[in-house]
Write a protein that holds these residues in place. Structure first.
Motif, PDB file in Angstrom:
ATOM      1  N   VAL A  43       5.725  31.666  18.966  1.00  0.00           N
ATOM      2  CA  VAL A  43       4.660  31.188  18.073  1.00  0.00           C
ATOM      3  C   VAL A  43       4.532  29.664  18.156  1.00  0.00           C
ATOM      4  CG1 VAL A  43       4.068  30.855  15.620  1.00  0.00           C
ATOM      5  CG2 VAL A  43       4.729  33.122  16.456  1.00  0.00           C
ATOM      6  N   SER A  44       3.319  29.202  18.315  1.00  0.00           N
ATOM      7  CA  SER A  44       3.008  27.771  18.243  1.00  0.00           C
ATOM      8  C   SER A  44       1.883  27.567  17.233  1.00  0.00           C
ATOM      9  CB  SER A  44       2.565  27.235  19.611  1.00  0.00           C
ATOM     10  OG  SER A  44       3.617  27.339  20.550  1.00  0.00           O
ATOM     11  N   ILE A  55      -1.530  32.980   5.270  1.00  0.00           N
ATOM     12  CA  ILE A  55      -0.963  33.845   6.302  1.00  0.00           C
ATOM     13  C   ILE A  55      -1.017  35.280   5.805  1.00  0.00           C
ATOM     14  CG2 ILE A  55       1.157  34.412   7.557  1.00  0.00           C
ATOM     15  CD1 ILE A  55       1.866  31.389   7.323  1.00  0.00           C
ATOM     16  N   VAL A  56      -1.635  36.123   6.586  1.00  0.00           N
ATOM     17  CA  VAL A  56      -1.756  37.537   6.223  1.00  0.00           C
ATOM     18  C   VAL A  56      -1.214  38.388   7.371  1.00  0.00           C
ATOM     19  CG1 VAL A  56      -3.779  37.092   4.767  1.00  0.00           C
ATOM     20  CG2 VAL A  56      -4.115  37.790   7.137  1.00  0.00           C
ATOM     21  N   GLY A  57      -1.053  39.664   7.103  1.00  0.00           N
ATOM     22  CA  GLY A  57      -0.566  40.581   8.125  1.00  0.00           C
ATOM     23  C   GLY A  57       0.218  41.700   7.491  1.00  0.00           C
ATOM     24  N   ALA A  58       0.422  42.752   8.247  1.00  0.00           N
ATOM     25  CA  ALA A  58       1.104  43.932   7.728  1.00  0.00           C
ATOM     26  C   ALA A  58       2.549  43.602   7.372  1.00  0.00           C
ATOM     27  CB  ALA A  58       1.070  45.046   8.776  1.00  0.00           C
ATOM     28  N   SER A  59       3.139  44.424   6.529  1.00  0.00           N
ATOM     29  CA  SER A  59       4.549  44.311   6.203  1.00  0.00           C
ATOM     30  C   SER A  59       5.372  44.423   7.486  1.00  0.00           C
ATOM     31  CB  SER A  59       4.893  45.430   5.224  1.00  0.00           C
ATOM     32  OG  SER A  59       6.264  45.422   4.977  1.00  0.00           O
ATOM     33  N   GLY A  60       6.338  43.521   7.646  1.00  0.00           N
ATOM     34  CA  GLY A  60       7.194  43.555   8.823  1.00  0.00           C
ATOM     35  C   GLY A  60       6.661  42.770  10.008  1.00  0.00           C
ATOM     36  N   SER A  61       5.517  42.108   9.840  1.00  0.00           N
ATOM     37  CA  SER A  61       4.921  41.387  10.970  1.00  0.00           C
ATOM     38  C   SER A  61       5.550  40.013  11.207  1.00  0.00           C
ATOM     39  CB  SER A  61       3.407  41.260  10.792  1.00  0.00           C
ATOM     40  OG  SER A  61       3.100  40.577   9.593  1.00  0.00           O
ATOM     41  N   GLY A  62       6.446  39.584  10.306  1.00  0.00           N
ATOM     42  CA  GLY A  62       7.174  38.329  10.534  1.00  0.00           C
ATOM     43  C   GLY A  62       6.729  37.165   9.668  1.00  0.00           C
ATOM     44  N   PHE A 231      -3.565  35.516  11.023  1.00  0.00           N
ATOM     45  CA  PHE A 231      -3.200  36.930  10.972  1.00  0.00           C
ATOM     46  C   PHE A 231      -1.982  37.156  11.864  1.00  0.00           C
ATOM     47  CE2 PHE A 231      -3.725  41.239  12.836  1.00  0.00           C
ATOM     48  CZ  PHE A 231      -3.590  41.981  11.673  1.00  0.00           C
ATOM     49  N   PHE A 232      -0.866  37.542  11.242  1.00  0.00           N
ATOM     50  CA  PHE A 232       0.351  37.852  11.993  1.00  0.00           C
ATOM     51  C   PHE A 232       0.359  39.328  12.369  1.00  0.00           C
ATOM     52  CE2 PHE A 232       3.938  34.727  12.079  1.00  0.00           C
ATOM     53  CZ  PHE A 232       3.195  33.622  11.715  1.00  0.00           C
ATOM     54  N   ASP A 233       0.753  39.579  13.607  1.00  0.00           N
ATOM     55  CA  ASP A 233       0.870  40.955  14.074  1.00  0.00           C
ATOM     56  C   ASP A 233       2.050  41.023  15.031  1.00  0.00           C
ATOM     57  OD1 ASP A 233       0.162  43.640  14.421  1.00  0.00           O
ATOM     58  OD2 ASP A 233      -1.084  43.169  16.161  1.00  0.00           O
ATOM     59  N   GLU A 234       3.061  41.800  14.663  1.00  0.00           N
ATOM     60  CA  GLU A 234       4.241  41.976  15.502  1.00  0.00           C
ATOM     61  C   GLU A 234       4.811  40.644  15.997  1.00  0.00           C
ATOM     62  OE1 GLU A 234       3.153  44.891  18.413  1.00  0.00           O
ATOM     63  OE2 GLU A 234       3.153  46.493  16.918  1.00  0.00           O
ATOM     64  N   GLY A 235       4.954  39.709  15.053  1.00  0.00           N
ATOM     65  CA  GLY A 235       5.641  38.463  15.387  1.00  0.00           C
ATOM     66  C   GLY A 235       4.812  37.428  16.102  1.00  0.00           C
ATOM     67  N   ARG A 236       3.523  37.696  16.226  1.00  0.00           N
ATOM     68  CA  ARG A 236       2.639  36.712  16.866  1.00  0.00           C
ATOM     69  C   ARG A 236       1.512  36.347  15.910  1.00  0.00           C
ATOM     70  NH1 ARG A 236       3.386  40.306  21.184  1.00  0.00           N
ATOM     71  NH2 ARG A 236       4.524  39.333  22.895  1.00  0.00           N
ATOM     72  N   ILE A 237       0.961  35.142  16.117  1.00  0.00           N
ATOM     73  CA  ILE A 237      -0.298  34.826  15.444  1.00  0.00           C
ATOM     74  C   ILE A 237      -1.377  35.450  16.317  1.00  0.00           C
ATOM     75  CG2 ILE A 237      -1.851  33.023  14.628  1.00  0.00           C
ATOM     76  CD1 ILE A 237       0.638  31.183  14.413  1.00  0.00           C
ATOM     77  N   ALA A 238      -1.827  36.629  15.882  1.00  0.00           N
ATOM     78  CA  ALA A 238      -2.738  37.401  16.727  1.00  0.00           C
ATOM     79  C   ALA A 238      -4.164  36.885  16.625  1.00  0.00           C
ATOM     80  CB  ALA A 238      -2.685  38.873  16.327  1.00  0.00           C
ATOM     81  N   PHE A 239      -4.477  36.238  15.487  1.00  0.00           N
ATOM     82  CA  PHE A 239      -5.839  35.767  15.281  1.00  0.00           C
ATOM     83  C   PHE A 239      -5.815  34.723  14.184  1.00  0.00           C
ATOM     84  CE2 PHE A 239     -10.105  36.120  13.297  1.00  0.00           C
ATOM     85  CZ  PHE A 239     -10.879  35.877  14.422  1.00  0.00           C
ATOM     86  N   GLU A 240      -6.600  33.678  14.327  1.00  0.00           N
ATOM     87  CA  GLU A 240      -6.770  32.735  13.226  1.00  0.00           C
ATOM     88  C   GLU A 240      -8.181  32.209  13.231  1.00  0.00           C
ATOM     89  OE1 GLU A 240      -3.802  29.635  14.869  1.00  0.00           O
ATOM     90  OE2 GLU A 240      -5.373  28.518  13.842  1.00  0.00           O
ATOM     91  N   ALA A 241      -8.669  31.934  12.031  1.00  0.00           N
ATOM     92  CA  ALA A 241     -10.064  31.519  11.898  1.00  0.00           C
ATOM     93  C   ALA A 241     -10.262  30.884  10.532  1.00  0.00           C
ATOM     94  CB  ALA A 241     -10.981  32.738  12.032  1.00  0.00           C
ATOM     95  N   SER A 242     -11.408  30.259  10.358  1.00  0.00           N
ATOM     96  CA  SER A 242     -11.799  29.815   9.020  1.00  0.00           C
ATOM     97  C   SER A 242     -11.977  31.066   8.170  1.00  0.00           C
ATOM     98  CB  SER A 242     -13.118  29.057   9.090  1.00  0.00           C
ATOM     99  OG  SER A 242     -14.146  29.963   9.438  1.00  0.00           O
ATOM    100  N   PRO A 243     -11.845  30.932   6.838  1.00  0.00           N
ATOM    101  CA  PRO A 243     -12.055  32.116   5.994  1.00  0.00           C
ATOM    102  C   PRO A 243     -13.429  32.761   6.222  1.00  0.00           C
ATOM    103  CG  PRO A 243     -11.371  30.237   4.641  1.00  0.00           C
ATOM    104  CD  PRO A 243     -11.447  29.744   6.047  1.00  0.00           C
ATOM    105  N   GLU A 244     -14.438  31.928   6.414  1.00  0.00           N
ATOM    106  CA  GLU A 244     -15.791  32.480   6.621  1.00  0.00           C
ATOM    107  C   GLU A 244     -15.784  33.426   7.816  1.00  0.00           C
ATOM    108  OE1 GLU A 244     -15.146  29.117   6.476  1.00  0.00           O
ATOM    109  OE2 GLU A 244     -15.692  28.942   4.363  1.00  0.00           O
ATOM    110  N   ASP A 252     -14.312  40.411  17.057  1.00  0.00           N
ATOM    111  CA  ASP A 252     -14.075  41.787  17.486  1.00  0.00           C
ATOM    112  C   ASP A 252     -12.590  42.110  17.602  1.00  0.00           C
ATOM    113  OD1 ASP A 252     -13.465  40.269  19.589  1.00  0.00           O
ATOM    114  OD2 ASP A 252     -14.976  41.091  20.958  1.00  0.00           O
ATOM    115  N   ASN A 253     -11.768  41.447  16.754  1.00  0.00           N
ATOM    116  CA  ASN A 253     -10.347  41.764  16.791  1.00  0.00           C
ATOM    117  C   ASN A 253     -10.106  43.053  15.982  1.00  0.00           C
ATOM    118  OD1 ASN A 253      -7.515  41.851  16.060  1.00  0.00           O
ATOM    119  ND2 ASN A 253      -7.398  39.834  17.017  1.00  0.00           N
ATOM    120  N   ALA A 254      -9.817  44.128  16.691  1.00  0.00           N
ATOM    121  CA  ALA A 254      -9.722  45.442  16.058  1.00  0.00           C
ATOM    122  C   ALA A 254      -8.593  45.497  15.034  1.00  0.00           C
ATOM    123  CB  ALA A 254      -9.505  46.510  17.136  1.00  0.00           C
ATOM    124  N   ARG A 255      -7.477  44.792  15.315  1.00  0.00           N
ATOM    125  CA  ARG A 255      -6.342  44.868  14.382  1.00  0.00           C
ATOM    126  C   ARG A 255      -6.649  44.114  13.106  1.00  0.00           C
ATOM    127  NH1 ARG A 255      -1.159  46.500  17.524  1.00  0.00           N
ATOM    128  NH2 ARG A 255      -0.448  46.569  15.375  1.00  0.00           N
TER     129      ARG A 255
END
Ligand code: ADP
Ligand code: MG
Length: 264
Positions: A43-44, A55-62, A231-244, A252-255
């Motif tokens: 992660v960087s 920071i959001v994401g499923a339980s256990g995502s780190g 958005f954390f997913d399996e220990g990675r920052i899978a997606f980040e964006a402004s709240p808007e 189109d990030n399905a997760r």
């Protein structure tokens, strides 16, 4: 001022839009495993002074592990973390400096149950910052006023509601005059009617210019207060964006979409 020096961040401009300052937290290529289980994967991220990141994401995502590495409650195995130029490491001097710069608020409040509210706020400033009892008391009372609890200074934590205890925990962290505040699901243990009073205190803190990293499921708070949603997913920052952008779902990030459909 009643803020007692709190909010040493980037400030607020006339339009109420927070300015972003210089990089304050720099995380580069950080990884962390518990045994064979890698929970943070390369992660960087950079967080600037005055920035509020949710920071959001499923339980256990780190998410918790990520926050806890920033003040060395967990060790990273690889990579580098700098906070206000201090490298996060085991070196005693750096660790002491780091712990003064970084305040943390937990889901379960973690107040000292055998100390009054006032003593919860004055203990670390007296012992670690070397404040006199009078200075520490004055700073504590200003902070308790700020979180609306000055009338409760001499009570013990068990006499307060969950929402009040969490506001004490925030004030206690602020008493050390940190440059960064970390919140790990600060409202998840609260009865619903107490969530707002805690979020209101956090919102004020954000408006004062504090740099904040907040793990939360409160999407309204994320939408209204965050500068950035990660958005954390399996220990990675899978997606980040402004709240808007994050909540618009035009991406189109399905997760992320699956996550949002569960929490919204
Ligand atoms: P989150 O806060 O997103 O729910 P955590 O950072 O708490 O996620 O946990 C990430 C993963 O690391 C989970 O699989 C969790 O079980 C594991 N984990 C967290 N802390 C420890 C620990 N001290 N020892 C072993 N495994 C842990
Ligand atoms: Mg967690």
């Amino acid at each position: 001022d009643a803020g007692a020096g709190v909010g040493a961040g980037a400030g607020v401009d006339v339009a109420g839009v927070r300015e972003r300052g210089a990089p304050l937290i720099e995380v580069s290529h950080v990884s962390k495993s518990f045994g064979d289980h890698q929970v943070i994967r390369d992660v960087s991220a950079t967080f600037c002074a005055g920035e509020v990141a949710v920071i959001v994401g499923a339980s256990g995502s780190g998410k918790s592990t990520f926050l806890r590495m920033l003040n060395r409650l967990e060790r990273h195995d690889a990579g580098r973390i700098l906070i206000d130029g201090i490298e996060v490491s085991d070196e005693r001097q750096k660790l002491d400096a780091l712990r003064q710069e970084v305040g943390m608020v937990f889901q379960q409040f973690n107040l000292f149950s055998h100390l009054s509210v006032l003593d919860n706020l004055t203990l670390a400033p007296r012992r670690i910052r070397g404040l006199s009892r009078q200075e520490a008391n004055e700073r504590a009372m200003a902070l308790l006023t700020r979180v609306g609890l000055e009338a409760h200074a001499h009570k013990f934590p068990h006499a307060l509601s969950g929402g009040q205890q969490q506001r004490v925990a925030i004030a206690r962290a602020l008493a050390m005059q940190p440059r960064v505040m970390l919140f790990d699901e600060p409202t998840s243990a609260l009865d619903p009617e107490m969530v707002k009073e805690v979020l209101d205190v956090m919102r004020q803190l954000a408006d004062s210019g504090m740099t904040m990293l907040v793990v939360t499921h409160e999407m309204g708070f994320a939408r209204e207060v965050a500068d950035r949603v990660m958005f954390f997913d399996e220990g990675r920052i899978a997606f980040e964006a402004s709240p808007e952008e994050f909540f618009a779902c035009r991406h189109d990030n399905a997760r992320v979409k699956a996550f949002l459909s569960r929490v919204m």
